[in-house]
Design an enzyme around this catalytic site. Structure first.
Site, PDB file in Angstrom:
ATOM      1  N   HIS D 198      96.193  33.073 -53.776  1.00  0.00           N
ATOM      2  CA  HIS D 198      96.380  33.928 -52.596  1.00  0.00           C
ATOM      3  C   HIS D 198      97.673  34.706 -52.755  1.00  0.00           C
ATOM      4  CE1 HIS D 198      95.986  35.334 -48.480  1.00  0.00           C
ATOM      5  NE2 HIS D 198      97.268  35.025 -48.298  1.00  0.00           N
ATOM      6  N   GLY D 207      95.126  35.541 -44.796  1.00  0.00           N
ATOM      7  CA  GLY D 207      94.091  36.560 -44.635  1.00  0.00           C
ATOM      8  C   GLY D 207      94.337  37.825 -45.419  1.00  0.00           C
ATOM      9  N   LEU D 233      90.199  29.154 -44.075  1.00  0.00           N
ATOM     10  CA  LEU D 233      90.760  30.183 -44.952  1.00  0.00           C
ATOM     11  C   LEU D 233      92.252  29.963 -45.231  1.00  0.00           C
ATOM     12  CD1 LEU D 233      90.023  32.876 -46.392  1.00  0.00           C
ATOM     13  CD2 LEU D 233      90.920  34.056 -44.378  1.00  0.00           C
ATOM     14  N   ASP D 234      92.611  29.913 -46.508  1.00  0.00           N
ATOM     15  CA  ASP D 234      94.011  29.830 -46.940  1.00  0.00           C
ATOM     16  C   ASP D 234      94.733  28.586 -46.419  1.00  0.00           C
ATOM     17  OD1 ASP D 234      93.547  32.256 -48.188  1.00  0.00           O
ATOM     18  OD2 ASP D 234      94.289  33.425 -46.507  1.00  0.00           O
ATOM     19  N   GLU D 235      93.976  27.537 -46.129  1.00  0.00           N
ATOM     20  CA  GLU D 235      94.583  26.321 -45.584  1.00  0.00           C
ATOM     21  C   GLU D 235      94.481  25.139 -46.541  1.00  0.00           C
ATOM     22  OE1 GLU D 235      95.941  25.261 -42.473  1.00  0.00           O
ATOM     23  OE2 GLU D 235      96.253  27.349 -41.963  1.00  0.00           O
TER      24      GLU D 235
END
Lengths: 290, 290, 290, 290
Positions: D198, D207, D233-235
């Protein structure tokens, strides 16, 4: 962020060894620890394949043991002999005595004293020794004896320093920007028990005025090196190094400011590693279990 | 390492402007400087193309000028008006008055005081304000008035603080780990004149216990942020940030130790940038000519 | 993140000067720029007070000018002469021709080619020259001529290389891990037009096998240095340096892996700075406006 | 720089465990290793005191063992059961199969392929899957099958991808800047076997358009995060993060360039750690023995 680390009354034993490598060594050590019910909080190993040498550090919860310090040490000594170990076994309760030697620069002195004062450095500071009287004020504030040394006669000055080191039963001498070259015989007597902070990224810029040397060469980073002192100037085993980026726009003041930051950080780490028995010197280098 | 920078009696003027961008702007400014014989020691420009806005900082050798400070300022004011500039023109001789607000954590306080004491921070520190009496000792050693504020009544406490800021003619208020949320109206009255050191790499981990938040999320670096204080908590323009690598093996103590290092460095730089007129706040962000 | 920077058809002129410092110099230059309606996108200044020398770089939007490149250059030449400037005025449209010299190590070659391919490096690469045939495959994929040089006769080999540099009208020769020492006369003919990536943090570990030297000395960081090539090995003006932390636990493979990362990053930056006219060499050092 | 590490035919076994902590655990494991004559090249331990959980990784010289892989595994299984271990025991000879998923950005793809090609990443790459045909050229050069996926129907596209993962017996799926959100059910089926890079320093700027978010907030460093993919998401658990300093003078292009460098480095490390069995995921976090 395990909460137990915050439990300040939980003392630990630090077992540090190095010896010829062989199969079964770790098993023997860990079985010994199990046999005395040792709860291992931290374990670090290193095998130098080329040298066929093994290095190990354990941190053990003292309250997990069935034996006291003396018995633990005695029991371990037998194992150590069997495997031809160099070893130490210290309690975090027995704080090493650290003497600080300073000249006029006060940033390292201030930083070390502050970290000691706030509990970051687990040592005692029995005395500060300086060749400038202006550092007395730090000693006073922190309520530590200050000894001014007159350097008009160098031999006498170092004799005086060594006497103080003896009298205060000093375990480690720190040259916290002490701008005097230590005589060979003193280096040898204090071998492994004296560290220096040099204001360059060694082996670049040995000797005097490293910032000027760095400026003249046009390097793009400057640094500082915390190392054990040996008879050869700035050649001792390196414990820690720090660097910072510089550019053409950095003035002399900027370079000094950035350099001080490197010195403070390299010394703080190097000193802590030594105090916490995290450094093993082998030949001309260090293993640092940090 | 130009030697002139070491010449401590060589004061400078710092001219900082921002205004709508246009062709000829730099020419007009630099021609003005030439007309008053200004010797430019340092010049920094930035054009924000999107905003069509121009930012500029000059540092000028005071002794090169044909005019005194007042006349210089008056002459520049005309130019400034023509180009619709926001501007400041300060002498390095007029040190800003910086008030330090602290709670129990002493590392930032110790570091700022040390840098001020050794001449790295070109400011006066007229007072230290704290909600814990234990910080008195630092104030005493550095011979700075200390004001203890009782926070049993928050409104009165902040009224007291604002009165001190007024009385001491404070130019900048520094929250050096002051663990109290500043009320909206105080934020607004001190807008642009109050900076905070937050112990996380913002915008991550806003609010309380950022190290615990960082630990829980499992990030691999932690940090600290020096920023201007605005009404929205931890949302003000960022001046400086620092980070350090951590790992699973870092205990709570290790994280705090590393975090303190970040806080000290971010605050030291952020504060110096502000004091040396290196920061321009525009909307929610900063231009920092460092 | 100004959007204009994304506008790829917006070419720029880069005006780079250095000359004896004097009051009025900036005014003269910026007035000249204003007189030709130059919109300044980026401006960098540096005064070396000790040397009384001034360094300056401007990046100007070409489409803001009233003159074309030739007329602009001609007009500027008069100003340059008046102030005894060394200067260059290049369009971002005239890409420099960069020749890559390689041996067996492919990481720097791959990285430079990738950055060139994706538009990060604003240059042409007319040829790759190597003393190992294995690098041909990179040349093929990127559709660049590859010239294999047989080094059984060194003098002939370098004559061949210089002929290629002449024929391809090469502006800059990059030693992208080219493990051959460049003869003195070649260094002199290519002075200022040949850069090297050395795999140590210079001035530490000059010459061969710097990683082995670093390992033997026990340093805690290793690095790489991008510098101009001069007759004295590894002594040329430094453009960029990178470092990475290592420890006792890093194997030979780890050190090489980390070292490669340093080399790639130092070369990529150093090369870009040169290509974008961001480097001024003065005596044995560089000013880098990055 | 131990020479043995260079010996490419010396394969190793990597034993990775985690289990409830108890006294005697290390002794039991190391005694088992001694009983099979295991020569330990690298050992890493971690005790999470709060969770009372123990984590351990050993790297063992395969040729030192008295047993073959299967027998070694069988013997270890008994020990593992006794101590309620989660565990794996892999040979460095069995390279994991890594599938690369890409969109249009080619820097991560190029870097991973180059490191694989030069032997830095000890894996096989059976296929590259992309939703843009332009990446075919990389696959061709490295002679890896490329599969173009049409995303006009997302459900079908992911079904296609999962089929490829199955057919190629993929062990790890890498989202090397694959700009599609992975559906929940796919995340669950690939749990622990899919990693993402990311382009922000998470948890900041989750995001889309993290660089724009970073620009808008005015942060002074940007970064990248390599993490396991989970439904949120992205966690997912973070494996590695990288940061770089930026300033007001960085254009959009500069931020992208620096960001790419962060992405490349974070992904390269994160991927290597996974491939070398250096990562243990526990709950929402990772232990990384690097």
């Amino acid at each position: 962020m395990p909460s137990a680390e915050n439990n300040m009354d939980a003392s630990t034993y630090r077992v540090v060894i190095d010896c010829p490598d062989q199969v079964g060594l770790v098993a023997a050590v860990s079985q010994f620890f199990a046999s005395v019910n040792a709860s291992i909080l931290e374990a670090s190993h290193h095998t130098d394949v080329k040298l066929a040498r093994f290095f190990m550090r354990h941190e053990i919860a003292a309250n997990s043991l069935k034996l006291n310090h003396t018995d633990f040490k005695q029991a371990f000594a037998q194992l150590a002999q069997k495997y031809d170990m160099r070893w130490s076994l210290n309690s975090s309760r027995s704080k090493p005595k650290v003497a600080l030697l300073v000249s006029k620069e006060e940033h390292c002195l201030n930083d070390v004293l502050h970290r000691w004062h706030t509990g970051e450095l687990n040592c005692d500071i029995p005395c500060i020794i300086g060749n400038h009287k202006s550092m007395q004020k730090y000693a006073d504030w922190y309520e530590i004896p200050f000894h001014y040394i007159d350097f008009s006669n160098k031999t006498e000055a170092f004799a005086h320093i060594e006497a103080l080191i003896r009298d205060y039963k000093v375990d480690l001498t720190v040259l916290a920007r002490f701008m005097q070259i230590i005589p060979d015989d003193v280096c040898q007597r204090l071998s492994g028990k004296i560290i220096n902070i040099h204001h360059s990224f060694l082996p670049s810029f040995v000797g005097a005025k490293p910032y000027q040397q760095a400026y003249d060469r046009g390097v793009k980073l400057i640094g500082a090196t915390c190392h054990y002192v040996t008879s050869v100037l700035d050649e001792g085993p390196i414990i820690e190094q720090e660097v910072m980026r510089i550019s053409h726009s950095d003035s002399s003041d900027d370079m000094v400011r950035k350099g001080k930051r490197c010195e403070i950080n390299a010394l703080a780490n190097g000193l802590r590693y030594h105090i916490e028995d995290r450094v093993i010197v082998f030949e001309s280098k260090t293993i640092v279990f940090n």
